[in-house]
Design a protein around this motif. Structure first.
Motif, PDB file in Angstrom:
ATOM      1  N   GLY A 143       0.769  -1.233   0.000  1.00 34.86           N
ATOM      2  CA  GLY A 143       0.000   0.000   0.000  1.00 34.86           C
ATOM      3  C   GLY A 143       0.800   1.283   0.000  1.00 34.86           C
ATOM      4  O   GLY A 143       0.237   2.368   0.049  1.00 34.86           O
ATOM      5  N   PHE A 144       2.128   1.182  -0.046  1.00 36.77           N
ATOM      6  CA  PHE A 144       2.956   2.379  -0.086  1.00 36.77           C
ATOM      7  C   PHE A 144       2.833   3.043  -1.456  1.00 36.77           C
ATOM      8  O   PHE A 144       2.712   2.371  -2.474  1.00 36.77           O
ATOM      9  CB  PHE A 144       4.432   2.034   0.162  1.00 36.77           C
ATOM     10  CG  PHE A 144       4.754   1.740   1.591  1.00 36.77           C
ATOM     11  CD1 PHE A 144       5.318   2.695   2.400  1.00 36.77           C
ATOM     12  CD2 PHE A 144       4.502   0.487   2.123  1.00 36.77           C
ATOM     13  CE1 PHE A 144       5.634   2.421   3.715  1.00 36.77           C
ATOM     14  CE2 PHE A 144       4.801   0.192   3.438  1.00 36.77           C
ATOM     15  CZ  PHE A 144       5.369   1.160   4.242  1.00 36.77           C
ATOM     16  N   GLU A 145       2.857   4.377  -1.466  1.00 42.56           N
ATOM     17  CA  GLU A 145       2.843   5.135  -2.708  1.00 42.56           C
ATOM     18  C   GLU A 145       4.183   5.837  -2.859  1.00 42.56           C
ATOM     19  O   GLU A 145       4.791   6.262  -1.882  1.00 42.56           O
ATOM     20  CB  GLU A 145       1.718   6.169  -2.684  1.00 42.56           C
ATOM     21  CG  GLU A 145       0.343   5.551  -2.633  1.00 42.56           C
ATOM     22  CD  GLU A 145      -0.758   6.601  -2.571  1.00 42.56           C
ATOM     23  OE1 GLU A 145      -0.483   7.773  -2.886  1.00 42.56           O
ATOM     24  OE2 GLU A 145      -1.868   6.232  -2.192  1.00 42.56           O
ATOM     25  N   PHE A 146       4.631   5.976  -4.094  1.00 42.98           N
ATOM     26  CA  PHE A 146       5.903   6.612  -4.389  1.00 42.98           C
ATOM     27  C   PHE A 146       5.649   7.831  -5.274  1.00 42.98           C
ATOM     28  O   PHE A 146       5.477   7.694  -6.485  1.00 42.98           O
ATOM     29  CB  PHE A 146       6.840   5.616  -5.079  1.00 42.98           C
ATOM     30  CG  PHE A 146       7.148   4.432  -4.204  1.00 42.98           C
ATOM     31  CD1 PHE A 146       8.177   4.479  -3.296  1.00 42.98           C
ATOM     32  CD2 PHE A 146       6.382   3.277  -4.273  1.00 42.98           C
ATOM     33  CE1 PHE A 146       8.450   3.406  -2.465  1.00 42.98           C
ATOM     34  CE2 PHE A 146       6.633   2.194  -3.451  1.00 42.98           C
ATOM     35  CZ  PHE A 146       7.683   2.253  -2.548  1.00 42.98           C
TER      36      PHE A 146
ATOM     37  N   ASP B 235      -0.436   5.456   6.671  1.00 43.97           N
ATOM     38  CA  ASP B 235      -0.937   6.434   7.646  1.00 43.97           C
ATOM     39  C   ASP B 235      -0.562   7.866   7.264  1.00 43.97           C
ATOM     40  O   ASP B 235      -0.563   8.762   8.098  1.00 43.97           O
ATOM     41  CB  ASP B 235      -0.425   6.101   9.040  1.00 43.97           C
ATOM     42  CG  ASP B 235       1.098   6.054   9.107  1.00 43.97           C
ATOM     43  OD1 ASP B 235       1.757   6.276   8.072  1.00 43.97           O
ATOM     44  OD2 ASP B 235       1.629   5.802  10.195  1.00 43.97           O
ATOM     45  N   ASN B 236      -0.230   8.081   5.975  1.00 44.63           N
ATOM     46  CA  ASN B 236       0.168   9.383   5.426  1.00 44.63           C
ATOM     47  C   ASN B 236       1.470   9.914   6.013  1.00 44.63           C
ATOM     48  O   ASN B 236       1.713  11.111   5.998  1.00 44.63           O
ATOM     49  CB  ASN B 236      -0.942  10.426   5.572  1.00 44.63           C
ATOM     50  CG  ASN B 236      -2.081  10.127   4.626  1.00 44.63           C
ATOM     51  OD1 ASN B 236      -1.876   9.650   3.522  1.00 44.63           O
ATOM     52  ND2 ASN B 236      -3.293  10.396   5.059  1.00 44.63           N
ATOM     53  N   LEU B 237       2.298   9.035   6.529  1.00 43.02           N
ATOM     54  CA  LEU B 237       3.620   9.397   7.002  1.00 43.02           C
ATOM     55  C   LEU B 237       4.571   9.340   5.813  1.00 43.02           C
ATOM     56  O   LEU B 237       4.659   8.315   5.127  1.00 43.02           O
ATOM     57  CB  LEU B 237       4.085   8.430   8.096  1.00 43.02           C
ATOM     58  CG  LEU B 237       5.467   8.672   8.655  1.00 43.02           C
ATOM     59  CD1 LEU B 237       5.479   9.963   9.461  1.00 43.02           C
ATOM     60  CD2 LEU B 237       5.890   7.509   9.518  1.00 43.02           C
ATOM     61  N   LEU B 238       5.265  10.440   5.548  1.00 37.95           N
ATOM     62  CA  LEU B 238       6.212  10.491   4.433  1.00 37.95           C
ATOM     63  C   LEU B 238       7.554   9.943   4.891  1.00 37.95           C
ATOM     64  O   LEU B 238       8.154  10.433   5.844  1.00 37.95           O
ATOM     65  CB  LEU B 238       6.375  11.926   3.928  1.00 37.95           C
ATOM     66  CG  LEU B 238       7.337  12.103   2.756  1.00 37.95           C
ATOM     67  CD1 LEU B 238       6.832  11.366   1.524  1.00 37.95           C
ATOM     68  CD2 LEU B 238       7.528  13.574   2.458  1.00 37.95           C
ATOM     69  N   LEU B 239       8.021   8.905   4.224  1.00 37.73           N
ATOM     70  CA  LEU B 239       9.318   8.299   4.516  1.00 37.73           C
ATOM     71  C   LEU B 239      10.324   8.755   3.471  1.00 37.73           C
ATOM     72  O   LEU B 239      10.016   8.780   2.280  1.00 37.73           O
ATOM     73  CB  LEU B 239       9.221   6.771   4.484  1.00 37.73           C
ATOM     74  CG  LEU B 239       8.190   6.129   5.398  1.00 37.73           C
ATOM     75  CD1 LEU B 239       8.132   4.635   5.138  1.00 37.73           C
ATOM     76  CD2 LEU B 239       8.521   6.415   6.845  1.00 37.73           C
ATOM     77  N   GLU B 240      11.515   9.106   3.919  1.00 30.00           N
ATOM     78  CA  GLU B 240      12.605   9.430   3.005  1.00 30.00           C
ATOM     79  C   GLU B 240      13.644   8.331   3.148  1.00 30.00           C
ATOM     80  O   GLU B 240      14.211   8.141   4.217  1.00 30.00           O
ATOM     81  CB  GLU B 240      13.194  10.794   3.335  1.00 30.00           C
ATOM     82  CG  GLU B 240      12.203  11.915   3.115  1.00 30.00           C
ATOM     83  CD  GLU B 240      12.793  13.268   3.410  1.00 30.00           C
ATOM     84  OE1 GLU B 240      13.069  14.006   2.460  1.00 30.00           O
ATOM     85  OE2 GLU B 240      12.995  13.555   4.607  1.00 30.00           O
ATOM     86  N   LEU B 241      13.859   7.599   2.076  1.00 30.83           N
ATOM     87  CA  LEU B 241      14.756   6.449   2.094  1.00 30.83           C
ATOM     88  C   LEU B 241      16.051   6.795   1.366  1.00 30.83           C
ATOM     89  O   LEU B 241      16.021   7.303   0.247  1.00 30.83           O
ATOM     90  CB  LEU B 241      14.076   5.252   1.431  1.00 30.83           C
ATOM     91  CG  LEU B 241      12.684   4.909   1.979  1.00 30.83           C
ATOM     92  CD1 LEU B 241      12.044   3.844   1.111  1.00 30.83           C
ATOM     93  CD2 LEU B 241      12.769   4.484   3.415  1.00 30.83           C
TER      94      LEU B 241
END
Length: 53
Positions: free
Chosen positions: A5-8, A27-33
């Motif tokens: 379910g992650f969006e990029f 949960d609308n948390l933006l992850l920076e990888l």
């Protein structure tokens, strides 16, 4: 991650010594990888990320 379910919102950015990607979690948390390549890194970068072996 897509199947979970992650969006990029953007494509992978390659900046020579590594790659960067943003992912929006469920949960609308933006992850920076970040992926850093240890070959060719300046010594101060290796020390900052504790990459010296």
């Amino acid at each position: 991650m897509k199947s979970k379910g992650f969006e990029f919102p953007n494509k992978i950015v390659d900046f020579g010594t590594g790659r960067y990607l943003m992912a929006m979690a469920l949960d609308n948390l933006l992850l920076e990888l970040f992926e850093s390549f240890t070959d060719g890194e300046p010594d101060d970068v290796n020390a900052a990320f504790d990459m010296d072996e």
